[in-house]
Scaffold this active site. Structure first.
Site, PDB file in Angstrom:
ATOM      1  N   HIS A 123     -29.836 -43.933 -96.807  1.00  0.00           N
ATOM      2  CA  HIS A 123     -30.678 -42.826 -97.625  1.00  0.00           C
ATOM      3  C   HIS A 123     -31.231 -43.541 -98.868  1.00  0.00           C
ATOM      4  O   HIS A 123     -30.346 -44.250 -99.705  1.00  0.00           O
ATOM      5  CB  HIS A 123     -29.751 -41.767 -97.964  1.00  0.00           C
ATOM      6  CG  HIS A 123     -28.543 -42.276 -98.701  1.00  0.00           C
ATOM      7  ND1 HIS A 123     -27.279 -42.593 -98.365  1.00  0.00           N
ATOM      8  CD2 HIS A 123     -28.126 -41.729-100.151  1.00  0.00           C
ATOM      9  CE1 HIS A 123     -26.231 -42.859 -99.229  1.00  0.00           C
ATOM     10  NE2 HIS A 123     -26.893 -42.253-100.359  1.00  0.00           N
ATOM     11  N   GLY A 157     -32.520 -37.355 -99.373  1.00  0.00           N
ATOM     12  CA  GLY A 157     -32.652 -36.887-100.565  1.00  0.00           C
ATOM     13  C   GLY A 157     -34.220 -36.942-101.199  1.00  0.00           C
ATOM     14  O   GLY A 157     -34.415 -36.695-102.209  1.00  0.00           O
ATOM     15  N   MET A 177     -34.438 -33.213 -93.787  1.00  0.00           N
ATOM     16  CA  MET A 177     -33.842 -32.436 -93.081  1.00  0.00           C
ATOM     17  C   MET A 177     -33.460 -31.072 -93.858  1.00  0.00           C
ATOM     18  O   MET A 177     -34.142 -30.037 -93.497  1.00  0.00           O
ATOM     19  CB  MET A 177     -32.191 -33.059 -92.944  1.00  0.00           C
ATOM     20  CG  MET A 177     -31.375 -32.291 -92.106  1.00  0.00           C
ATOM     21  SD  MET A 177     -29.538 -33.037 -91.983  1.00  0.00           S
ATOM     22  CE  MET A 177     -30.177 -34.590 -91.213  1.00  0.00           C
TER      23      MET A 177
END
Length: 198
Positions: A123, A157, A177
């Site tokens: 991420h 994020g 997402m």
């Protein structure tokens, strides 16, 4: 080349909810990933059939992990660390478009070497789904992009205001997402992201 916009289901919504959101937003995205770890092959197949029935183009559908379902329906597959290897899948299904989730430079290089068509790296930014795990950051993303020749899609994020820095790092696209599927108004959120795609 136009940047890609991928959205990923959460695995915590019903088939009806996923299909309703996907059918509303598909015109603004390049890929809709079905990340549905608890669904059976039959249930995933029914979800794909419902998406197709609601006008979502087959070429935009990506199934996570389930190579069998992807092969049967002629859609893309996204492999994770627990999945079959890219090499195995490509050897058996040479025409299947295969993406691979990667978390390091070595993994990205291996994905490319094994024949992956694209990879998703993250991420990149802090995210609620990875609490306590430091984000890998923009510099690491740029390093991955510069090390491989396949498209690198950034995940983790990513908010609309992050998108310019992701482009500066050279990523081929973004993946979102919960920012879409858990949004109060998914279509509005998708349009906010889409404004940053060029």
């Amino acid at each position: 080349m136009k940047k890609q916009f991928h959205v990923i289901s959460t695995g915590r919504q019903s088939t009806e909810q996923v299909v309703a959101i996907a059918s509303e937003i598909h015109l603004y995205v390049d890929a809709i990933h079905l990340r549905e770890k608890t669904k059976t092959a039959k249930e995933l197949g029914e979800m794909i059939e419902s998406l197709l029935l609601h006008g979502v183009p087959k070429e935009k559908i990506v199934v996570n992990d389930r190579v069998d379902v992807a092969a049967v329906y002629g859609v893309k597959v996204q492999l994770a660390f627990h999945s079959l290897s890219v090499r195995q899948v490509k050897e058996c299904f040479s025409s299947l478009s295969v993406g691979c989730s990667v978390h390091s430079l070595d993994e990205a290089k291996e994905a490319e070497h094994s024949g992956a068509d694209f990879c998703i790296y993250g991420h990149v930014f802090p995210t609620a789904s990875k609490r306590g795990v430091p984000p890998r950051g923009i510099e690491a993303l740029a390093q991955i992009v510069n090390a491989v020749h396949i498209p690198v899609i950034a995940i983790g994020g990513i908010q609309p205001h992050h998108v310019p820095s992701v482009w500066e790092a050279g990523a081929a696209g973004i993946a979102v997402m919960s920012g879409v599927f858990f949004a109060e108004d998914p279509l509005r959120e998708v349009k906010r992201y889409a404004q940053m795609i060029f």
